[in-house]
Motif scaffolding. Structure first.
Motif, PDB file in Angstrom:
ATOM      1  N   THR A 167      -2.317  10.774 -11.833  1.00 19.25           N
ATOM      2  CA  THR A 167      -1.725  10.677 -10.491  1.00 19.25           C
ATOM      3  C   THR A 167      -2.667  11.252  -9.444  1.00 19.25           C
ATOM      4  O   THR A 167      -2.572  10.910  -8.267  1.00 19.25           O
ATOM      5  N   LEU A 168      -3.561  12.124  -9.881  1.00 17.54           N
ATOM      6  CA  LEU A 168      -4.487  12.779  -8.962  1.00 17.54           C
ATOM      7  C   LEU A 168      -5.835  12.068  -8.883  1.00 17.54           C
ATOM      8  O   LEU A 168      -6.530  12.156  -7.866  1.00 17.54           O
ATOM      9  N   THR A 169      -6.218  11.375  -9.943  1.00 18.57           N
ATOM     10  CA  THR A 169      -7.547  10.759  -9.974  1.00 18.57           C
ATOM     11  C   THR A 169      -7.536   9.271  -9.640  1.00 18.57           C
ATOM     12  O   THR A 169      -8.588   8.713  -9.294  1.00 18.57           O
ATOM     13  N   GLN A 170      -6.374   8.612  -9.745  1.00 15.58           N
ATOM     14  CA  GLN A 170      -6.318   7.186  -9.414  1.00 15.58           C
ATOM     15  C   GLN A 170      -6.373   7.004  -7.895  1.00 15.58           C
ATOM     16  O   GLN A 170      -5.635   7.644  -7.158  1.00 15.58           O
ATOM     17  N   PRO A 171      -7.247   6.127  -7.391  1.00 15.22           N
ATOM     18  CA  PRO A 171      -7.364   5.952  -5.937  1.00 15.22           C
ATOM     19  C   PRO A 171      -6.100   5.345  -5.334  1.00 15.22           C
ATOM     20  O   PRO A 171      -5.421   4.510  -5.960  1.00 15.22           O
ATOM     21  N   LEU A 172      -5.776   5.777  -4.147  1.00 13.87           N
ATOM     22  CA  LEU A 172      -4.682   5.183  -3.375  1.00 13.87           C
ATOM     23  C   LEU A 172      -5.121   3.815  -2.873  1.00 13.87           C
ATOM     24  O   LEU A 172      -6.244   3.658  -2.378  1.00 13.87           O
ATOM     25  N   ARG A 173      -4.240   2.826  -2.971  1.00 11.73           N
ATOM     26  CA  ARG A 173      -4.566   1.482  -2.509  1.00 11.73           C
ATOM     27  C   ARG A 173      -3.625   1.093  -1.374  1.00 11.73           C
ATOM     28  O   ARG A 173      -2.401   1.082  -1.544  1.00 11.73           O
ATOM     29  N   LEU A 174      -4.211   0.796  -0.220  1.00  8.50           N
ATOM     30  CA  LEU A 174      -3.449   0.416   0.970  1.00  8.50           C
ATOM     31  C   LEU A 174      -4.015  -0.872   1.538  1.00  8.50           C
ATOM     32  O   LEU A 174      -5.233  -1.084   1.534  1.00  8.50           O
ATOM     33  N   THR A 175      -3.132  -1.716   2.061  1.00 10.08           N
ATOM     34  CA  THR A 175      -3.589  -2.946   2.716  1.00 10.08           C
ATOM     35  C   THR A 175      -3.673  -2.789   4.228  1.00 10.08           C
ATOM     36  O   THR A 175      -4.296  -3.604   4.900  1.00 10.08           O
ATOM     37  N   GLY A 176      -3.036  -1.755   4.767  1.00  9.85           N
ATOM     38  CA  GLY A 176      -3.059  -1.502   6.208  1.00  9.85           C
ATOM     39  C   GLY A 176      -3.266  -0.034   6.486  1.00  9.85           C
ATOM     40  O   GLY A 176      -3.474   0.776   5.576  1.00  9.85           O
ATOM     41  N   SER A 177      -3.204   0.338   7.752  1.00 13.37           N
ATOM     42  CA  SER A 177      -3.374   1.729   8.146  1.00 13.37           C
ATOM     43  C   SER A 177      -2.048   2.471   8.071  1.00 13.37           C
ATOM     44  O   SER A 177      -1.010   1.931   8.463  1.00 13.37           O
ATOM     45  N   PRO A 178      -2.058   3.735   7.589  1.00 11.81           N
ATOM     46  CA  PRO A 178      -0.833   4.537   7.639  1.00 11.81           C
ATOM     47  C   PRO A 178      -0.309   4.717   9.058  1.00 11.81           C
ATOM     48  O   PRO A 178       0.873   5.041   9.247  1.00 11.81           O
ATOM     49  N   PHE A 179      -1.160   4.488  10.057  1.00 14.85           N
ATOM     50  CA  PHE A 179      -0.783   4.709  11.443  1.00 14.85           C
ATOM     51  C   PHE A 179      -0.360   3.414  12.137  1.00 14.85           C
ATOM     52  O   PHE A 179      -0.328   3.351  13.366  1.00 14.85           O
ATOM     53  N   ASP A 180      -0.011   2.406  11.331  1.00 17.87           N
ATOM     54  CA  ASP A 180       0.577   1.189  11.882  1.00 17.87           C
ATOM     55  C   ASP A 180       2.049   1.386  12.226  1.00 17.87           C
ATOM     56  O   ASP A 180       2.706   0.462  12.691  1.00 17.87           O
ATOM     57  N   ARG A 181       2.572   2.581  11.995  1.00 23.08           N
ATOM     58  CA  ARG A 181       3.976   2.922  12.243  1.00 23.08           C
ATOM     59  C   ARG A 181       4.024   4.314  12.864  1.00 23.08           C
ATOM     60  O   ARG A 181       3.012   5.032  12.866  1.00 23.08           O
ATOM     61  N   PRO A 182       5.162   4.752  13.382  1.00 21.47           N
ATOM     62  CA  PRO A 182       5.259   6.121  13.890  1.00 21.47           C
ATOM     63  C   PRO A 182       4.965   7.143  12.795  1.00 21.47           C
ATOM     64  O   PRO A 182       5.367   6.984  11.641  1.00 21.47           O
ATOM     65  N   VAL A 183       4.279   8.192  13.187  1.00 18.45           N
ATOM     66  CA  VAL A 183       3.840   9.217  12.249  1.00 18.45           C
ATOM     67  C   VAL A 183       4.108  10.594  12.847  1.00 18.45           C
ATOM     68  O   VAL A 183       3.941  10.799  14.055  1.00 18.45           O
TER      69      VAL A 183
END
Length: 496
Positions: A167-183
């Motif tokens: 859970t710590l070594t597997q890379p996070l995979r995202l298709t968009g920016s985390p900041f495409d929504r309110p943060v």
């Protein structure tokens, strides 16, 4: 009312949110605390050996919780490591995620593993695919325990479970920016975070942090350590309710459209000097012939690999290099590769190579060298303070960070000048800004106290009205005098 999905950091499960959930529900909100796969007290109860669980499984856990809730929009809260599965789930269910709350968490991007921001060596040698849970005083290695009672710590010890290493070594995979929504960012000040620190990061850090000054990004501070759900459940619940309706401090950073007249220039008008480029190092040469003492300037960071101009081509370090060359010394400027908090060992290696290159140059007197550190580059001074070679005549520090903040867990313990300073080390020229960031200032105070106890020689130069980075921010007679005074002190040590 808001609907919250709460995901905790390593070694913990849904139990850690118990008090916060109660307060949120008492206020009329819905709240769901997630226990991720493999994080049950009895490992493997989900049907999969805990050591085989990876980040993808934790993302799917959060997605299943989202899919099982009837409300249209949710507030996803990720604490520490928990921000990784939260961002993965928000990326897969963008229409269900109304806001993401980073609770004393990092800012991972696509391809980043959680291990990149964890303590040095924390995932090495995990037995059976599991990182052992800390206990007792070892919790401090994972974040400040400020505000936790003896009962809270005992509860952590009793209920914590090993963390699946994948859970710590597997890379996070995202298709968009985390900041495409309110943060919303919730910063725990006792852990080293704070709004002023984020403002400084946005103003002077890598371009990726510019999004933190966006109109849909707000911040709160909690005056507690890294586990606010235990140490401050009431204030945390209040902050989450306020975040859900869009409250929070927006960053105040300089308006790029109306920069000050001196923006981008050094505070002293130093004429150009002959400059020679050798790999990562530039040499600013004096008029005087023959081998001359040298001052090697070490920039702060982290910086971006794509940053242009690079530090040695910036107004600040061009100015400093020319300044000491005008004093008859060789001014050496360096681009080291401090591209992240885990990169201090690599940057230290770059610095060591640069020192050898400078000392070997025939225009340099290799027995008379000073090292001058700036900002977070100050952590790199620890090696040289702890074991100073005889040719190192002086260490200078300007607006430095002199101990890793608690939330800089990826910085190895060796990079701690507070612990390294001593009477046997070289003399120190310390320039202190009166309007320094509080986190930086606390480390400077600790350094001075340690220096006093050990009998180390410290020349202190105070600049009461100056800010961090005053060389390009504050062009005043006071700041100009401080830079000249520091340069004269360094010259006195390397030529004496």
């Amino acid at each position: 009312m808001a609907v919250f999905v709460l995901v905790s950091g390593p070694f913990t499960g849904g139990w850690v949110w118990q008090e916060v959930v109660g307060r949120l529900r008492a206020a009329g909100a819905e709240a769901y605390a997630v226990t991720l796969s493999g994080m049950e007290k009895k490992a493997g109860t989900a049907g999969v050996p805990a050591g085989e669980v990876d980040l993808e499984a934790h993302v799917e856990d959060v997605v299943r919780v989202i899919d099982g809730i009837g409300a249209r929009e949710l507030v996803l809260v990720g604490h520490d490591y928990g921000i990784h599965p939260v961002l993965g789930a928000a990326d897969r269910r963008p229409d269900r995620c109304g806001r993401v709350v980073f609770l004393d968490a990092g800012m991972p991007a696509d391809g980043d593993p959680a291990a990149a921001s964890l303590p040095d060596g924390s995932v090495a040698g995990a037995a059976d695919g599991l990182v052992p849970a800390p206990s007792g005083g070892r919790w401090e290695r994972w974040g400040s325990t400020a505000g936790l009672s003896a009962g809270d710590l005992a509860r952590l010890d009793r209920l914590a479970v090993p963390q699946p290493v994948r859970t710590l070594t597997q890379p996070l995979r995202l298709t968009g920016s985390p900041f495409d929504r309110p943060v919303t960012g919730v910063l725990c000040t006792a852990n080293g975070s704070g709004i002023s620190m984020v403002e400084m990061l946005v103003a002077s850090g890598p371009p990726r942090f510019a999004v933190l000054a966006g109109p849909r990004v707000g911040f709160f501070e909690l005056d507690t350590g890294h586990w606010p759900m235990l140490s401050a459940p009431g204030p945390l619940a209040d902050v989450l309710l306020r975040a859900a309706i869009g409250e929070g401090t927006r960053l105040t950073v300089p308006d790029a459209a109306t920069p000050p007249a001196h923006a981008g220039s050094f505070l002293l008008d130093e004429p150009e000097r002959p400059r020679v480029r050798r790999g990562r190092v530039d040499l600013h040469l004096p008029e005087a012939g023959g081998p001359r003492p040298a001052v090697l300037f070490v920039h702060g960071g982290p910086v971006s690999a794509e940053q242009r101009p690079t530090p040695r081509d910036s107004a600040t370090f061009l100015g400093y290099g020319r300044l000491v060359a005008g004093q008859g010394l060789v001014g050496a400027t360096l681009d080291h590769r401090l591209y992240g908090l885990g990169a201090f060992p690599r940057a230290a290696g770059d610095l060591a190579e640069a020192v050898e290159l400078v000392r070997a140059d025939p225009r340099v007197d290799g027995e008379r060298i000073a090292l001058w550190f700036f900002s977070a580059g100050g952590l790199l001074a620890a090696d040289w303070l702890a074991q100073a070679p005889p040719w190192l005549r002086c260490v200078a520090l300007t607006c430095p960070l002199l101990a890793p903040p608690p939330d800089w867990r990826a910085v190895p313990a060796r990079f701690d000048p507070v612990r390294a300073v001593g009477a046997s080390g070289p003399p120190v020229v310390l320039t202190r800004a009166g309007l320094e960031n509080p986190v930086f200032q606390a480390t400077v105070d600790a350094f001075r106290a340690a220096a006093d106890r050990s009998g180390a020689t410290v020349d202190l130069i105070d600049v009461p009205t100056a800010r961090h980075g005053f060389e390009t921010l504050d062009h005043t007679e006071e700041t100009r005098a401080a830079v000249r005074r520091a340069a004269r002190a360094v010259r006195r040590y390397v030529t004496g």
